[in-house]
Motif scaffolding. Structure first.
Motif, PDB file in Angstrom:
ATOM      1  N   ARG A 253       0.832  -1.208   0.000  1.00  0.00           N
ATOM      2  CA  ARG A 253       0.000   0.000   0.000  1.00  0.00           C
ATOM      3  C   ARG A 253       0.869   1.262   0.000  1.00  0.00           C
ATOM      4  O   ARG A 253       0.640   2.189  -0.788  1.00  0.00           O
TER       5      ARG A 253
ATOM      6  N   ILE B 183      -5.261   4.990  -3.512  1.00  0.00           N
ATOM      7  CA  ILE B 183      -4.784   4.110  -4.570  1.00  0.00           C
ATOM      8  C   ILE B 183      -5.837   4.062  -5.672  1.00  0.00           C
ATOM      9  O   ILE B 183      -6.994   3.724  -5.407  1.00  0.00           O
TER      10      ILE B 183
ATOM     11  N   GLU C  26      -8.219   2.747  -8.451  1.00  0.00           N
ATOM     12  CA  GLU C  26      -8.830   1.425  -8.602  1.00  0.00           C
ATOM     13  C   GLU C  26      -8.154   0.627  -9.704  1.00  0.00           C
ATOM     14  O   GLU C  26      -8.023  -0.598  -9.611  1.00  0.00           O
TER      15      GLU C  26
ATOM     16  N   CYS D 100      -5.073   0.314 -10.443  1.00  0.00           N
ATOM     17  CA  CYS D 100      -3.881  -0.380  -9.955  1.00  0.00           C
ATOM     18  C   CYS D 100      -4.233  -1.717  -9.330  1.00  0.00           C
ATOM     19  O   CYS D 100      -3.486  -2.701  -9.448  1.00  0.00           O
ATOM     20  N   LEU D 101      -5.359  -1.773  -8.641  1.00  0.00           N
ATOM     21  CA  LEU D 101      -5.760  -2.984  -7.935  1.00  0.00           C
ATOM     22  C   LEU D 101      -6.572  -3.913  -8.835  1.00  0.00           C
ATOM     23  O   LEU D 101      -6.539  -5.134  -8.664  1.00  0.00           O
ATOM     24  N   ARG D 102      -7.274  -3.341  -9.799  1.00  0.00           N
ATOM     25  CA  ARG D 102      -8.076  -4.168 -10.698  1.00  0.00           C
ATOM     26  C   ARG D 102      -7.203  -5.029 -11.589  1.00  0.00           C
ATOM     27  O   ARG D 102      -7.510  -6.204 -11.823  1.00  0.00           O
TER      28      ARG D 102
ATOM     29  N   LEU E 230      -2.007  -7.716  -5.585  1.00  0.00           N
ATOM     30  CA  LEU E 230      -1.689  -6.533  -4.786  1.00  0.00           C
ATOM     31  C   LEU E 230      -2.887  -6.132  -3.933  1.00  0.00           C
ATOM     32  O   LEU E 230      -2.724  -5.736  -2.772  1.00  0.00           O
ATOM     33  N   ARG E 231      -4.074  -6.222  -4.499  1.00  0.00           N
ATOM     34  CA  ARG E 231      -5.279  -5.880  -3.741  1.00  0.00           C
ATOM     35  C   ARG E 231      -5.389  -6.758  -2.487  1.00  0.00           C
ATOM     36  O   ARG E 231      -5.775  -6.290  -1.420  1.00  0.00           O
ATOM     37  N   GLU E 232      -5.026  -8.026  -2.643  1.00  0.00           N
ATOM     38  CA  GLU E 232      -5.169  -8.984  -1.543  1.00  0.00           C
ATOM     39  C   GLU E 232      -4.021  -8.907  -0.546  1.00  0.00           C
ATOM     40  O   GLU E 232      -4.083  -9.542   0.519  1.00  0.00           O
TER      41      GLU E 232
ATOM     42  N   LEU F 175      -2.211  -5.756   0.409  1.00  0.00           N
ATOM     43  CA  LEU F 175      -1.840  -4.348   0.567  1.00  0.00           C
ATOM     44  C   LEU F 175      -0.980  -4.097   1.794  1.00  0.00           C
ATOM     45  O   LEU F 175      -0.170  -3.164   1.813  1.00  0.00           O
TER      46      LEU F 175
ATOM     47  N   ALA G  54       2.223  -0.689 -10.786  1.00  0.00           N
ATOM     48  CA  ALA G  54       1.086  -0.080 -10.083  1.00  0.00           C
ATOM     49  C   ALA G  54       1.466   1.279  -9.505  1.00  0.00           C
ATOM     50  O   ALA G  54       0.688   2.242  -9.584  1.00  0.00           O
TER      51      ALA G  54
END
Length: 232
Positions: free
Chosen positions: A95, A112, A114, A116-118, A123-125, A127, A145
């Motif tokens: 993060r 952040i 969206e 970058c995480l989509r 990375l989303r899981e 952070l 990202a």
């Protein structure tokens, strides 16, 4: 023209690396910079970002001359940078690394994006995972990202497939293609993988000893050119 170099020379201390380099990057284009190791490819990227000691010549982003502007201002014009070696801060979390990219945004949004995480579900899981614990491919995802968090018009990627497993090379290639062809983010990437360059690139720049020795549409990058300027 989105980004232009006109007779740019670049130096580290008294040592000249780039010699009268000229090229243009069009909106939505992917430009591949190729050549052997040590010929100046990375210095082109660092010169765009203002990270060499001295430059001469003209660098423009749109209608703005940026050759005398500091790196943080260049990022503010919409230039994201993924350096060779990735430049991840190992002791920061995923993060925190991504949020560093938001500091250059004109809207100064401390969130952040969206996007970058989509495109990078891992990375989303993760952070709050320390970045130093990530694999090489995951660190490259994180570096991309972070650069995307700038909200770039131009994304610079220095050897984006270096040291990455073949399956991850394919995955990152598909993501870069999507960013370029679907979202319209212009790309400049240095590459050693000719197949990757031919798959992603619209145009190429061949560099040798700090000079541009060939350039043109990617379909004009012949095997003879590759052998002459890239084989050891």
């Amino acid at each position: 023209m989105l980004l232009s170099f006109d007779k740019v020379s670049s130096y580290y201390g008294a040592t000249q690396i780039l010699r009268n380099v000229s090229f243009d990057l069009e909106q939505g284009q992917c430009l591949c910079v190729l050549g052997r190791n040590g010929v100046g490819k990375t210095t082109i990227m660092r010169t765009i970002m203002g990270l060499t000691d001295r430059t001469t010549g003209s660098i423009t982003m749109g209608d703005e001359a940026i050759a005398n502007k500091p790196p943080y201002q260049r990022a503010g014009y919409g230039i994201g940078y993924v350096p060779q070696g990735r430049g991840i801060l190992a002791d920061f979390t995923v993060r925190e690394n991504i949020l560093l990219g938001t500091f250059a945004r004109k809207d100064s949004a401390p969130e952040i994006p969206e996007l970058c995480l989509r495109i990078f579900p891992y990375l989303r899981e993760n952070l709050d995972r320390r970045a130093g614990l990530l694999s090489g491919g995951q660190k490259q995802q994180l570096a991309i990202a972070r650069a995307l968090a700038v909200g770039p018009q131009v994304l610079l990627l220095d050897e984006p497939t270096e040291g990455i497993q073949p399956n991850i090379v394919h995955e990152i290639g598909e993501i870069l293609r999507m960013l370029n062809k679907e979202l319209g983010i212009s790309l400049i990437l240095t590459e050693q993988h000719i197949k990757v360059a031919r798959k992603l690139g619209d145009a190429f720049l061949m560099v040798d000893n700090g000079r541009v020795v060939a350039r043109g549409p990617i379909d004009e990058m012949t095997d003879e050119l590759v052998e002459r300027h890239m084989t050891i």
